[in-house]
Design an enzyme around this catalytic site. Structure first.
Site, PDB file in Angstrom:
ATOM      1  N   ARG A  94       1.046  -1.482  -0.236  1.00  0.00           N
ATOM      2  CA  ARG A  94       0.102  -0.432  -0.001  1.00  0.00           C
ATOM      3  C   ARG A  94       1.176   1.144   0.094  1.00  0.00           C
ATOM      4  O   ARG A  94       0.929   2.118  -0.797  1.00  0.00           O
ATOM      5  CB  ARG A  94      -0.719   0.405   1.034  1.00  0.00           C
ATOM      6  CG  ARG A  94      -2.219  -1.063   1.127  1.00  0.00           C
ATOM      7  CD  ARG A  94      -2.797  -0.915   2.320  1.00  0.00           C
ATOM      8  NE  ARG A  94      -1.888  -0.864   3.301  1.00  0.00           N
ATOM      9  CZ  ARG A  94      -2.191  -1.085   4.910  1.00  0.00           C
ATOM     10  NH1 ARG A  94      -4.010  -0.192   4.809  1.00  0.00           N
ATOM     11  NH2 ARG A  94      -1.549  -1.500   5.515  1.00  0.00           N
ATOM     12  N   ASN A 117      -6.321  -3.005   1.805  1.00  0.00           N
ATOM     13  CA  ASN A 117      -6.007  -4.212   1.924  1.00  0.00           C
ATOM     14  C   ASN A 117      -8.173  -4.336   2.173  1.00  0.00           C
ATOM     15  O   ASN A 117      -8.118  -4.244   2.460  1.00  0.00           O
ATOM     16  CB  ASN A 117      -5.930  -4.746   3.721  1.00  0.00           C
ATOM     17  CG  ASN A 117      -3.824  -4.508   3.415  1.00  0.00           C
ATOM     18  OD1 ASN A 117      -3.389  -4.597   2.078  1.00  0.00           O
ATOM     19  ND2 ASN A 117      -2.909  -4.278   4.205  1.00  0.00           N
TER      20      ASN A 117
END
Length: 98
Positions: A20, A38
């Protein structure tokens, strides 16, 4: 230049490997807005919005991922334009259909 948004889902070893943060850094470098998060099933989902060539560049980076990741599959699909001021790392989601 054309503005586009892509919904991107990445599977493989993509959680717990800075995926990320990597995506956020690439998006910011290319002036792409949106978010990344996520998913509860181990995948990562991102919304990439901006100039088409820049969005495609971030998408290409995501298909490789950061050094510790292993990308098994990347699926992207066009989605209607959404206006974001920046690129954020969002809280984890339950599923891609949220």
């Amino acid at each position: 230049m054309a503005q586009i948004c892509l919904n991107v889902i990445v599977s493989g070893r993509v959680q717990g490997v800075w995926f990320r943060k990597f995506t956020q850094e690439k998006a910011q470098a290319y002036g792409v807005s949106g978010w990344v998060r996520n998913l509860s099933d181990g995948r990562v989902q991102a919304l990439l919005c901006g100039e088409e060539k820049n969005v495609r560049q971030v998408e290409a980076w995501m298909s490789q991922g950061p050094e510790l990741s292993t990308v098994a599959e990347l699926v992207s699909q066009s989605t209607p334009w959404q206006d974001y001021a920046e690129f954020l790392i969002e809280a984890d989601a339950q599923s891609a259909s949220d």
